[in-house]
Design a protein around this motif. Sequence first.
Motif, short mmCIF file in Angstrom:
data_model
loop_
_atom_site.label_atom_id
_atom_site.label_comp_id
_atom_site.label_asym_id
_atom_site.label_seq_id
_atom_site.Cartn_x
_atom_site.Cartn_y
_atom_site.Cartn_z
N GLN A 146 -8.18 -0.75 -3.66
CA GLN A 146 -9.27 0.11 -3.37
C GLN A 146 -9.79 0.16 -1.90
O GLN A 146 -9.91 1.22 -1.31
N ARG A 147 -9.35 -1.20 -1.35
CA ARG A 147 -9.70 -1.26 0.14
C ARG A 147 -8.95 -0.45 0.95
O ARG A 147 -9.06 -0.06 2.00
N ILE A 148 -7.62 -0.60 0.55
CA ILE A 148 -6.38 0.02 1.49
C ILE A 148 -6.25 1.49 1.23
O ILE A 148 -6.00 2.12 2.28
N GLY B 13 0.84 -1.12 0.03
CA GLY B 13 -0.03 0.10 0.02
C GLY B 13 1.00 1.20 0.01
O GLY B 13 0.43 2.40 -0.49
N ASN B 14 2.22 1.23 0.67
CA ASN B 14 2.79 2.51 0.53
C ASN B 14 3.23 2.98 -0.66
O ASN B 14 3.65 4.34 -0.81
N VAL B 15 3.30 1.97 -1.77
CA VAL B 15 3.68 2.57 -2.86
C VAL B 15 2.47 2.19 -4.09
O VAL B 15 2.64 2.30 -5.25
N LEU C 124 -5.21 0.82 -8.51
CA LEU C 124 -3.85 0.16 -8.37
C LEU C 124 -3.02 1.00 -9.61
O LEU C 124 -3.43 1.18 -10.64
N GLU C 125 -1.78 1.26 -8.97
CA GLU C 125 -0.76 1.96 -9.91
C GLU C 125 -0.02 1.19 -10.92
O GLU C 125 -0.15 1.45 -12.00
#
Length: 247
Positions: A130-132, A92-94, A137-138
Amino acid sequence: MSNSQEQRSAPISKTSSTISIRELEEPGDPALLEAYAILEETFRRGERVALRDWIGSLTEKSSSVLTDLSWHLFVAEYNGKVVGLASGTYLGNVNIGVVGYLASTPEVRSKGTGTRLRKRLRKSFELDAQRIVSRPLEAVIGEVSANNPWLRSLARRPEVLVLDFPYFQPRLYEDDVPSPFVLYYESMQGARESIPVAELSKILYAVWRRIYRISRPLDQAVFRTMLASLEHRDSVGRRPLAKSTKA
């Protein structure tokens, strides 16, 4: 073991409809050992994580202790036997999904099983994003051997950048050495011609620190070598592939 090998050698229908795909959720699922056996048959020791790492990841997943990291292991099954697997982690951080392993038994490799497994994994990454982080998504990234026949077809896709820098998987065992791979970047937000070095450096650190659980990547000589190769560059573009020797 012999019964499992006999099942894998049995003929499989030309259609993949008889092959079911599901995600493993518990470390005690017997399919875990079957999936790891395929991993052992497909990847050399220095390229595959230990079974205890998969068990640990499933234990964390089933305990709901993960935050912005989400690990997945999908298996393809035929007649109750595992014939393929796909693993990967959402960071999630990236905001990217990282493909860990994709493997199948020889009798299903031309039946679209790998493609189905990869699609399920990518869909999970999209749902994780979407959840986090509440964003699309990238990208999806992955490590590929430079001599993998799939690499050339992968590189032809406009949304995929096979990145032009020396990438290494960290050593997975004390008695081994880091493994050289090619890193690809599959954009989910439109084709990109290059990745800024600052962005790529963050991705590399996240992969080593959070997926491979290297406590201090910057203390590792090979990680510093990767970063050194990016010095004096603003971005990293498409890697030129050697011409095929096939007539």
